[in-house]
Design a protein around this motif. Structure first.
Motif, short mmCIF file in Angstrom:
data_model
loop_
_atom_site.label_atom_id
_atom_site.label_comp_id
_atom_site.label_asym_id
_atom_site.label_seq_id
_atom_site.Cartn_x
_atom_site.Cartn_y
_atom_site.Cartn_z
N ALA A 250 0.82 -1.21 0.00
CA ALA A 250 0.00 0.00 0.00
C ALA A 250 0.86 1.26 0.00
CB ALA A 250 -0.93 -0.01 1.21
N MET A 251 1.87 1.30 0.86
CA MET A 251 2.70 2.51 1.01
C MET A 251 3.50 2.82 -0.25
SD MET A 251 2.62 4.30 3.85
CE MET A 251 4.24 4.97 4.23
N THR A 252 3.91 1.78 -0.99
CA THR A 252 4.74 2.00 -2.18
C THR A 252 3.94 1.93 -3.48
OG1 THR A 252 5.30 -0.36 -2.22
CG2 THR A 252 6.81 1.10 -1.05
N LYS A 253 2.58 1.89 -3.35
CA LYS A 253 1.69 1.81 -4.51
C LYS A 253 2.06 0.64 -5.41
CE LYS A 253 0.72 6.80 -4.73
NZ LYS A 253 0.69 7.98 -5.61
N SER A 254 2.39 -0.49 -4.80
CA SER A 254 2.91 -1.63 -5.53
C SER A 254 1.87 -2.74 -5.66
CB SER A 254 4.14 -2.19 -4.81
OG SER A 254 5.15 -1.21 -4.70
N GLU A 255 1.98 -3.52 -6.72
CA GLU A 255 1.16 -4.71 -6.91
C GLU A 255 1.97 -5.92 -6.42
OE1 GLU A 255 -1.04 -7.34 -10.41
OE2 GLU A 255 -0.03 -5.46 -10.92
N LEU A 256 1.52 -6.51 -5.33
CA LEU A 256 2.24 -7.64 -4.74
C LEU A 256 1.29 -8.80 -4.49
CD1 LEU A 256 4.60 -6.05 -2.03
CD2 LEU A 256 5.19 -6.77 -4.35
N THR A 257 1.83 -10.01 -4.60
CA THR A 257 1.11 -11.22 -4.23
C THR A 257 1.88 -11.91 -3.11
OG1 THR A 257 0.20 -11.54 -6.45
CG2 THR A 257 0.24 -13.46 -5.00
N ILE A 258 1.21 -12.13 -2.01
CA ILE A 258 1.81 -12.83 -0.87
C ILE A 258 1.29 -14.26 -0.92
CG2 ILE A 258 2.22 -12.74 1.62
CD1 ILE A 258 0.97 -9.83 1.45
N THR A 259 2.19 -15.22 -1.08
CA THR A 259 1.78 -16.59 -1.38
C THR A 259 1.67 -17.45 -0.12
OG1 THR A 259 4.07 -17.27 -1.77
CG2 THR A 259 2.84 -16.45 -3.66
N ASN A 260 0.76 -18.42 -0.19
CA ASN A 260 0.62 -19.45 0.86
C ASN A 260 0.54 -18.85 2.26
OD1 ASN A 260 0.87 -21.52 -1.13
ND2 ASN A 260 3.09 -21.24 -1.09
N VAL A 261 -0.52 -18.07 2.50
CA VAL A 261 -0.62 -17.29 3.74
C VAL A 261 -1.42 -17.99 4.84
CG1 VAL A 261 -0.43 -15.11 2.48
CG2 VAL A 261 -2.71 -16.06 2.95
N SER A 262 -2.03 -19.15 4.54
CA SER A 262 -2.90 -19.83 5.50
C SER A 262 -4.02 -18.88 5.95
CB SER A 262 -2.12 -20.35 6.72
OG SER A 262 -2.91 -21.18 7.53
N TRP A 263 -4.86 -18.52 5.00
CA TRP A 263 -5.93 -17.54 5.20
C TRP A 263 -6.74 -17.78 6.47
CZ3 TRP A 263 -8.35 -13.12 3.60
CH2 TRP A 263 -7.82 -12.47 2.49
N ASN A 264 -7.06 -19.03 6.72
CA ASN A 264 -7.95 -19.34 7.86
C ASN A 264 -7.32 -19.02 9.20
OD1 ASN A 264 -9.90 -20.24 6.06
ND2 ASN A 264 -9.25 -22.37 6.18
N ASP A 265 -6.01 -18.77 9.23
CA ASP A 265 -5.33 -18.45 10.48
C ASP A 265 -4.99 -16.97 10.61
OD1 ASP A 265 -5.00 -21.16 11.69
OD2 ASP A 265 -3.90 -21.54 9.85
N LEU A 266 -5.51 -16.13 9.70
CA LEU A 266 -5.18 -14.70 9.73
C LEU A 266 -6.15 -13.87 10.57
CD1 LEU A 266 -4.08 -14.05 6.02
CD2 LEU A 266 -2.63 -14.39 8.04
N PRO A 290 -3.47 -5.05 -5.22
CA PRO A 290 -3.25 -4.28 -6.44
C PRO A 290 -2.54 -2.96 -6.12
CG PRO A 290 -5.52 -4.08 -5.73
CD PRO A 290 -4.88 -5.05 -4.79
N ALA A 291 -1.98 -2.37 -7.14
CA ALA A 291 -1.31 -1.08 -6.96
C ALA A 291 -2.34 0.00 -6.63
CB ALA A 291 -0.53 -0.71 -8.22
N HIS A 292 -2.18 0.65 -5.49
CA HIS A 292 -3.12 1.69 -5.05
C HIS A 292 -2.69 3.05 -5.60
CE1 HIS A 292 -4.31 -1.57 -2.40
NE2 HIS A 292 -5.37 -0.88 -2.05
N THR A 293 -2.77 3.17 -6.92
CA THR A 293 -2.29 4.40 -7.57
C THR A 293 -3.15 5.61 -7.21
OG1 THR A 293 -3.56 3.75 -9.53
CG2 THR A 293 -1.22 3.19 -9.49
N ASP A 294 -4.41 5.39 -6.85
CA ASP A 294 -5.30 6.49 -6.45
C ASP A 294 -5.39 6.63 -4.93
OD1 ASP A 294 -5.90 7.11 -9.11
OD2 ASP A 294 -7.48 5.59 -9.17
#
Length: 436
Positions: A250-266, A290-294
């Protein structure tokens, strides 16, 4: 003392895999002391705090073999109890907060456990009362040397009992639990911590032959057994690191994918970042930002009052991510009140952000109001020092978003909790250099 040199203002792109969970590792590694049989642990993060604990186990006589990156076997069939009373142990044990959790397993299996006052982050008082009060209720005799700041507990055989913990301490619950599994009779631990990492410890102990019910709740019931056997265990991904990468994107307006995060434990982590206006997409077991350009806009409460984000025991929001939330809010549209309830010194790093141009009002040691810039005024590069693990990463995220070149000193604090962070960030486009 190491330093990071960071050229900020660049967008990042790509995939990043979270490391194994630091806070889980510190509990799980101590549990190997409960059995003389072989225990295999996978996805262990290669970080300073965990490596210190592995070194401490070796000095205790535990046989440690590295199988592959992140995978080790442990065999505690010849533990050197004399080391616990040595001068060297008094030095080694102080270097790591997590070392306190060797006390419960040692007491349960060998009838005695000692520890010097542990070190760790300078984030305020972190009492050990819950640990020792629980062990005393199980029948241990407690001793403390004020001159040496050295704690000890002894008991011929622990006996199960009912206890209501004063606080839902994660490490305190883990320590008491590991003692109770070998106690005589039944132990009830009420107001127990129920974090996913504590649940992982319960599941591992049950595979070793323990009898623990109520896993995932705040009431654990433990029927003591005479001995435990070996097992194999895999660490969860580190939820704090996952939250850090959401904030970085978010801070760098970047598009990143964080893989294998174990969603159910977040838990509430994704929803909390969404309250800041950040898009957190679930793609299978990955998180896509996604990139938060706006930019991104902070929500208000239903009645229109300013949003407050505070920490709480699980399933509340973890205190380890409040500093990340605070940094991310500096470039949002709108304002938010950050309330750090658990530690009275954890918000003091905001003076570094104010030096960078952030609009933050430190109300008191526990509360800070952030007025977001909405990217209309970027943070400015500066030289700063990392005070603890989480504040250090927050300052690193700020530096990666800032205009110009920043330096962060005392990066050993960051290395305590984040594995090869400079290499991993360079892989997604960050301009960061480690200088010794």
């Amino acid at each position: 003392m190491g330093t990071f040199k960071i050229e900020g203002g660049h967008q990042l792109k790509g995939k990043i895999q979270p490391q194994g969970a630091k806070n889980e590792a510190l509990q799980i590694l101590c549990a190997v002391l409960l059995t003389p049989e072989l225990v295999t642990i996978n996805n262990i993060p290669d970080i300073v705090d965990v490596n210190k604990l592995i070194s401490l186990l070796k000095k205790l006589g535990v046989k440690v073999e590295k199988l592959a990156k992140g995978s080790y076997t442990f065999k505690a069939d010849n533990v050197d109890l004399d080391y616990l009373e040595s001068d060297q142990f008094k030095i080694d044990g102080r270097g790591l907060r997590g070392s306190i959790m060797i006390v419960g397993p040692l007491l349960a299996r060998f009838g005695r456990g000692y520890i010097p006052k542990p070190g760790g982050d300078k984030i305020g008082r972190r009492r050990l009362d819950t640990h020792f009060e629980g062990l005393i209720k199980l029948g241990a005799k407690f001793g403390y040397s004020k001159e040496e700041q050295f704690y000890g507990v002894e008991a011929k055989r622990l006996k199960g009992t009912y206890m209501l913990l004063e606080e839902a301490s994660v490490t305190g619950t883990a320590n008491i639990l590991m003692a109770a599994v070998l106690a005589e009779g039944q132990t009830t631990i009420y107001n127990a911590a129920c974090e996913p990492y504590l649940q992982q410890l319960c599941k591992m102990l049950n595979r070793m032959g323990a009898k623990i019910s109520g896993v995932g709740s705040n009431m654990l019931i433990v029927d003591g057994v005479d001995s435990l056997g070996g097992t194999e265990h895999r660490m969860l991904p580190d939820m704090i690191e996952i939250g850090s990468w959401i904030g970085l994107a978010a801070m760098t307006k970047s598009e990143l994918t964080i893989t294998n995060v174990s969603w159910n434990d977040l838990g509430v982590i994704p929803a909390t970042f969404r309250k800041l206006g950040i898009t957190v997409e679930r793609r299978g077991d990955d998180i896509h930002i996604p990139a938060h350009t706006d930019g991104y806009e902070i929500q208000s409460f239903i009645d229109g009052s300013i949003l407050t984000i505070s920490d709480a025991p699980w399933p509340g929001f973890t205190p380890d991510l409040l500093s990340i939330i605070l940094v991310v809010a500096t470039q949002a549209r709108g304002s938010v009140l950050i309330h750090q309830k658990m530690f009275e010194s954890r918000l003091f790093f905001v003076d570094k952000l104010i030096d960078m141009g952030a609009k933050i009002i430190l109300c008191d040691p526990h509360r800070a109001t952030v007025i977001g810039h909405d990217y209309k005024s970027t943070l400015k590069a500066t030289t700063m020092t990392s005070p603890d693990i989480r504040a250090g990463v927050s300052l690193l995220i700020a530096a990666l978003s800032a205009k110009g070149t920043s330096t962060i000193q005392n990066i050993e604090q960051i290395d305590r909790g984040y594995e090869n962070i400079d290499e991993r960030l360079r892989a997604i486009g960050a301009k960061i250099e480690r200088i010794d």
